[in-house]
Design a protein around this motif. Structure first.
Motif, short mmCIF file in Angstrom:
data_model
loop_
_atom_site.label_atom_id
_atom_site.label_comp_id
_atom_site.label_asym_id
_atom_site.label_seq_id
_atom_site.Cartn_x
_atom_site.Cartn_y
_atom_site.Cartn_z
N ASN A 190 0.86 -1.18 0.00
CA ASN A 190 0.00 0.00 0.00
C ASN A 190 0.89 1.23 0.00
O ASN A 190 1.67 1.43 0.93
CB ASN A 190 -0.89 0.02 1.24
N ILE A 191 0.77 2.00 -1.06
CA ILE A 191 1.66 3.16 -1.23
C ILE A 191 0.84 4.45 -1.13
O ILE A 191 -0.23 4.57 -1.74
CB ILE A 191 2.34 3.11 -2.63
N VAL A 192 1.37 5.40 -0.40
CA VAL A 192 0.80 6.74 -0.40
C VAL A 192 1.67 7.60 -1.31
O VAL A 192 2.87 7.70 -1.10
CB VAL A 192 0.77 7.37 1.02
N LEU A 193 1.04 8.16 -2.33
CA LEU A 193 1.74 9.08 -3.22
C LEU A 193 1.50 10.48 -2.68
O LEU A 193 0.34 10.91 -2.54
CB LEU A 193 1.15 8.92 -4.62
N PHE A 194 2.58 11.16 -2.37
CA PHE A 194 2.48 12.39 -1.62
C PHE A 194 3.10 13.53 -2.43
O PHE A 194 4.08 13.32 -3.14
CB PHE A 194 3.26 12.17 -0.31
N GLY A 195 2.52 14.71 -2.33
CA GLY A 195 3.12 15.85 -3.03
C GLY A 195 2.15 17.00 -3.10
O GLY A 195 0.94 16.83 -2.90
N THR A 213 0.32 -3.45 -10.27
CA THR A 213 -1.05 -3.99 -10.12
C THR A 213 -1.71 -3.49 -8.84
O THR A 213 -2.15 -4.27 -7.99
CB THR A 213 -1.06 -5.55 -10.12
N LEU A 214 -1.76 -2.18 -8.72
CA LEU A 214 -2.37 -1.58 -7.53
C LEU A 214 -3.71 -0.94 -7.91
O LEU A 214 -3.92 -0.54 -9.06
CB LEU A 214 -1.45 -0.49 -6.96
N SER A 238 -15.05 3.59 2.06
CA SER A 238 -16.01 2.83 1.26
C SER A 238 -15.40 2.45 -0.09
O SER A 238 -15.70 1.39 -0.63
CB SER A 238 -17.34 3.57 1.16
N GLU A 239 -14.49 3.26 -0.63
CA GLU A 239 -13.80 2.89 -1.88
C GLU A 239 -12.89 1.68 -1.67
O GLU A 239 -12.79 0.81 -2.52
CB GLU A 239 -12.98 4.07 -2.43
N VAL A 240 -12.22 1.64 -0.52
CA VAL A 240 -11.36 0.47 -0.22
C VAL A 240 -12.23 -0.77 -0.12
O VAL A 240 -11.91 -1.82 -0.69
CB VAL A 240 -10.54 0.70 1.07
N GLU A 241 -13.36 -0.64 0.58
CA GLU A 241 -14.27 -1.79 0.77
C GLU A 241 -14.81 -2.33 -0.56
O GLU A 241 -15.12 -3.49 -0.68
CB GLU A 241 -15.48 -1.41 1.65
N LYS A 242 -14.90 -1.42 -1.56
CA LYS A 242 -15.42 -1.85 -2.86
C LYS A 242 -14.43 -2.72 -3.62
O LYS A 242 -14.75 -3.24 -4.68
CB LYS A 242 -15.70 -0.61 -3.74
N ASN A 243 -13.19 -2.82 -3.12
CA ASN A 243 -12.14 -3.56 -3.83
C ASN A 243 -11.52 -4.65 -2.97
O ASN A 243 -10.31 -4.65 -2.73
CB ASN A 243 -11.04 -2.58 -4.27
N PRO A 244 -12.34 -5.61 -2.52
CA PRO A 244 -11.83 -6.62 -1.60
C PRO A 244 -10.76 -7.53 -2.22
O PRO A 244 -9.96 -8.11 -1.49
CB PRO A 244 -13.08 -7.43 -1.21
N GLY A 286 -3.36 -4.42 -3.53
CA GLY A 286 -2.71 -3.30 -2.84
C GLY A 286 -3.27 -2.01 -3.39
O GLY A 286 -3.87 -2.00 -4.47
N PHE A 287 -3.10 -0.95 -2.63
CA PHE A 287 -3.68 0.34 -3.02
C PHE A 287 -2.60 1.39 -3.25
O PHE A 287 -1.55 1.37 -2.61
CB PHE A 287 -4.64 0.83 -1.93
N LEU A 288 -2.92 2.28 -4.18
CA LEU A 288 -2.08 3.44 -4.42
C LEU A 288 -2.95 4.64 -4.03
O LEU A 288 -3.89 5.00 -4.74
CB LEU A 288 -1.71 3.49 -5.90
N PHE A 289 -2.68 5.22 -2.89
CA PHE A 289 -3.47 6.34 -2.39
C PHE A 289 -2.89 7.64 -2.94
O PHE A 289 -1.71 7.93 -2.75
CB PHE A 289 -3.47 6.37 -0.86
N ASP A 290 -3.72 8.39 -3.63
CA ASP A 290 -3.27 9.61 -4.32
C ASP A 290 -4.17 10.76 -3.85
O ASP A 290 -5.37 10.77 -4.12
CB ASP A 290 -3.40 9.33 -5.83
#
Ligand SMILES: Nc1ncnc2c1ncn2[C@@H]1O[C@H](COP(=O)(O)OP(=O)(O)O)[C@@H](O)[C@H]1O
Length: 190
Positions: A3-8, A26-27, A71-77, A81-85
């Motif tokens: 799980n990556i947080v893209l920060f800027g 494949t995130l 709720s967006e995370v829950e929609k992708n069980p 992994g997630f890329l949070f932007d």
């Protein structure tokens, strides 16, 4: 699972890089800005609420944003992994994200920041505003307000993630490919 947080800062190129990184690793890409804009376009209740803040360059309140993100995370069980932007943007959001991921026996792997000088970014946003149709990109006052929001509320997150040993930064000036390469060098460590 990574799980990556893209920060800027606004205009640093998070969305552009996310498009490449999500394919490469494949995130599931979750951009809070994009989700809000989708809701505005479809005139949902959430969209109408978010618009009042976004149009001024203010952050949308934490309670609204946190709930939407979860709720967006829950929609992708099935996600690998997630890329949070664009999320988290406040300490309260970061704490909520940590608690939420922990409840799923998961965690943030790393936070990677794209660094660039404010004056370059303001110019980029004004350029983007000519074609993006985004009201928050068309007015220098609003853009400056977004930087103020960033400095006050979002910049403290760097220390939050540093204290967890999860903060990495790359130079955000260069070609798109160069920057993808810099980000990949960090993500490949995990
Ligand atoms: N995590 C968040 N918390 C609060 N508001 C947000 C968040 N993410 C996006 N927004 C709202 O959406 C706007 C646009 O976000 P985004 O598309 O990420 O743009 P940028 O990073 O280019 O400013 C922000 O200025 C803010 O009003």
């Amino acid at each position: 699972m990574i799980n990556i947080v893209l920060f800027g800062k606004p205009g640093a190129g998070k969305g552009t890089q996310a498009e490449f990184l999500k394919e490469k690793y494949t995130l599931t890409h979750l951009s809070t800005g994009d989700i809000f804009r989708f809701n505005i376009k479809n005139e949902t209740e959430l969209g109408l609420l978010a618009k009042t803040y976004m149009d001024k360059g203010d952050l949308v309140p934490d309670s609204v944003t946190i709930q939407m993100l979860q709720s967006e995370v829950e929609k992708n069980p099935e996600s690998k992994g997630f890329l949070f932007d664009g999320f988290p943007r406040t300490i309260a959001q970061a704490e909520a994200l940590d608690a939420f991921l922990e409840s799923k026996n998961d965690k943030i792997t790393a936070t990677v920041a794209l660094e660039a000088d404010d004056e370059i970014l303001v110019k980029r946003l004004l350029e983007r505003g000519k074609t993006s149709g985004r009201p928050d990109d068309q007015d220098e006052e609003k853009i400056r307000n977004r930087y103020q929001e960033y400095n006050e509320k979002t910049a403290p997150l760097m220390d939050y993630y540093k204290s967890q040993g999860k903060f990495y930064a790359v130079n955000g000036i260069g070609t798109i490919e160069e920057i993808t390469e810099r980000l990949s060098t960090i993500i490949d460590k995990f």
